[in-house]
Design a protein around this motif. Sequence first.
Motif, PDB file in Angstrom:
ATOM      1  N   ALA A  27     -38.595 -26.501  -2.853  1.00 19.35           N
ATOM      2  CA  ALA A  27     -37.290 -26.411  -3.497  1.00 19.35           C
ATOM      3  C   ALA A  27     -36.315 -27.271  -2.706  1.00 19.35           C
ATOM      4  N   SER A  28     -35.266 -27.702  -3.367  1.00 16.97           N
ATOM      5  CA  SER A  28     -34.261 -28.550  -2.734  1.00 16.97           C
ATOM      6  C   SER A  28     -32.895 -27.890  -2.860  1.00 16.97           C
ATOM      7  N   LYS A  29     -32.153 -27.889  -1.778  1.00 20.65           N
ATOM      8  CA  LYS A  29     -30.844 -27.248  -1.788  1.00 20.65           C
ATOM      9  C   LYS A  29     -29.840 -28.036  -2.621  1.00 20.65           C
ATOM     10  N   ILE A  30     -28.920 -27.319  -3.247  1.00 22.48           N
ATOM     11  CA  ILE A  30     -27.793 -27.919  -3.938  1.00 22.48           C
ATOM     12  C   ILE A  30     -26.564 -27.740  -3.049  1.00 22.48           C
ATOM     13  N   GLY A  31     -26.053 -28.840  -2.528  1.00 24.48           N
ATOM     14  CA  GLY A  31     -24.924 -28.773  -1.614  1.00 24.48           C
ATOM     15  C   GLY A  31     -23.597 -28.693  -2.348  1.00 24.48           C
ATOM     16  N   ALA A  32     -22.606 -28.169  -1.665  1.00 18.99           N
ATOM     17  CA  ALA A  32     -21.271 -28.050  -2.246  1.00 18.99           C
ATOM     18  C   ALA A  32     -20.607 -29.416  -2.341  1.00 18.99           C
ATOM     19  N   PRO A  33     -19.688 -29.596  -3.292  1.00 16.75           N
ATOM     20  CA  PRO A  33     -18.973 -30.872  -3.407  1.00 16.75           C
ATOM     21  C   PRO A  33     -18.244 -31.207  -2.106  1.00 16.75           C
ATOM     22  N   GLY A  34     -18.510 -32.385  -1.585  1.00 14.91           N
ATOM     23  CA  GLY A  34     -17.865 -32.820  -0.356  1.00 14.91           C
ATOM     24  C   GLY A  34     -18.406 -32.186   0.901  1.00 14.91           C
ATOM     25  N   ASN A  35     -19.367 -31.264   0.768  1.00 13.15           N
ATOM     26  CA  ASN A  35     -19.944 -30.592   1.934  1.00 13.15           C
ATOM     27  C   ASN A  35     -21.414 -30.286   1.644  1.00 13.15           C
ATOM     28  N   PRO A  36     -22.268 -31.300   1.662  1.00 13.37           N
ATOM     29  CA  PRO A  36     -23.664 -31.127   1.257  1.00 13.37           C
ATOM     30  C   PRO A  36     -24.457 -30.160   2.126  1.00 13.37           C
ATOM     31  N   GLU A  37     -23.972 -29.879   3.329  1.00 11.67           N
ATOM     32  CA  GLU A  37     -24.682 -28.948   4.205  1.00 11.67           C
ATOM     33  C   GLU A  37     -24.449 -27.494   3.803  1.00 11.67           C
ATOM     34  N   LEU A  38     -23.422 -27.250   2.996  1.00 16.90           N
ATOM     35  CA  LEU A  38     -23.131 -25.901   2.517  1.00 16.90           C
ATOM     36  C   LEU A  38     -23.896 -25.673   1.221  1.00 16.90           C
ATOM     37  N   ALA A  39     -24.879 -24.767   1.257  1.00 14.87           N
ATOM     38  CA  ALA A  39     -25.761 -24.582   0.104  1.00 14.87           C
ATOM     39  C   ALA A  39     -25.123 -23.685  -0.951  1.00 14.87           C
ATOM     40  N   LEU A  40     -24.936 -24.261  -2.148  1.00 13.22           N
ATOM     41  CA  LEU A  40     -24.516 -23.454  -3.288  1.00 13.22           C
ATOM     42  C   LEU A  40     -25.701 -22.700  -3.877  1.00 13.22           C
ATOM     43  N   GLY A  41     -26.884 -23.204  -3.612  1.00 12.92           N
ATOM     44  CA  GLY A  41     -28.108 -22.625  -4.153  1.00 12.92           C
ATOM     45  C   GLY A  41     -29.247 -23.592  -3.922  1.00 12.92           C
ATOM     46  N   ALA A  42     -30.291 -23.463  -4.732  1.00 12.72           N
ATOM     47  CA  ALA A  42     -31.440 -24.359  -4.603  1.00 12.72           C
ATOM     48  C   ALA A  42     -32.190 -24.390  -5.921  1.00 12.72           C
ATOM     49  N   VAL A  43     -32.932 -25.477  -6.112  1.00 13.02           N
ATOM     50  CA  VAL A  43     -33.730 -25.636  -7.326  1.00 13.02           C
ATOM     51  C   VAL A  43     -35.147 -26.024  -6.927  1.00 13.02           C
TER      52      VAL A  43
END
Length: 211
Positions: free
Chosen positions: A53-69
């Motif tokens: 799975a790959s993490k979905i980063g927050a806008p402007g902050n890719p290290e902050l995971a909004l979730g993953a797919v």
Amino acid sequence: MFTDRTDAGEQLGAHLAAEGAEADVVLGIPRGALPVARPVADELGATLDVVVASKIGAPGNPELALGAVASDGTLWLNDDLVEQLRVEDDYIDRERTREAEAAREKVNQYRGGNGSIPAVDGKRVVVVDDGVATGATAIACLRQVADAGATAVTLAVPVGSPRSLETLENEAPVDSVIALERPADFSAVGQYYEDFRQVSDERARSYLDEQ
């Protein structure tokens, strides 16, 4: 504290065996989980493969995971964080497509062009990672495994954040979550390894070649 990922895997495998755990397939989450998953698979007499799975980063902050797919498009989102940051649906949709493709490419690297997990329908599966920080990647992977028809799904890790492990237990389609350590002062997975150097794709794939 673990010496390295192999030591963590040996301890994890011994613990699972002592608890009477059974598995037909052990799935490691590349790259760091493969050195942990190899001794677990050996201890349980199971085949070793990968789930990605790959993490979905927050806008402007890719290290902050909004979730993953996951590689099949299976999505998990931290709805509270998405709402807090007021992330637009268009952004989620775009990143879901992009990261699902990245996950499929990663699977292809490990499974010889087959962009999906191995057949797990009717099988007992143990998903292994080298640790749980946010849990986003693990949840997406566990959902993919459950959707593929596994009869029993266990997540096994050497160490994890107590809060994230609780989220996994509540939100992931998992029969049990095994963690050797759940430190109250958890800050990062690498904190609990003496050697936590990065694992290359080549080295990670070598653990699959050992069977």
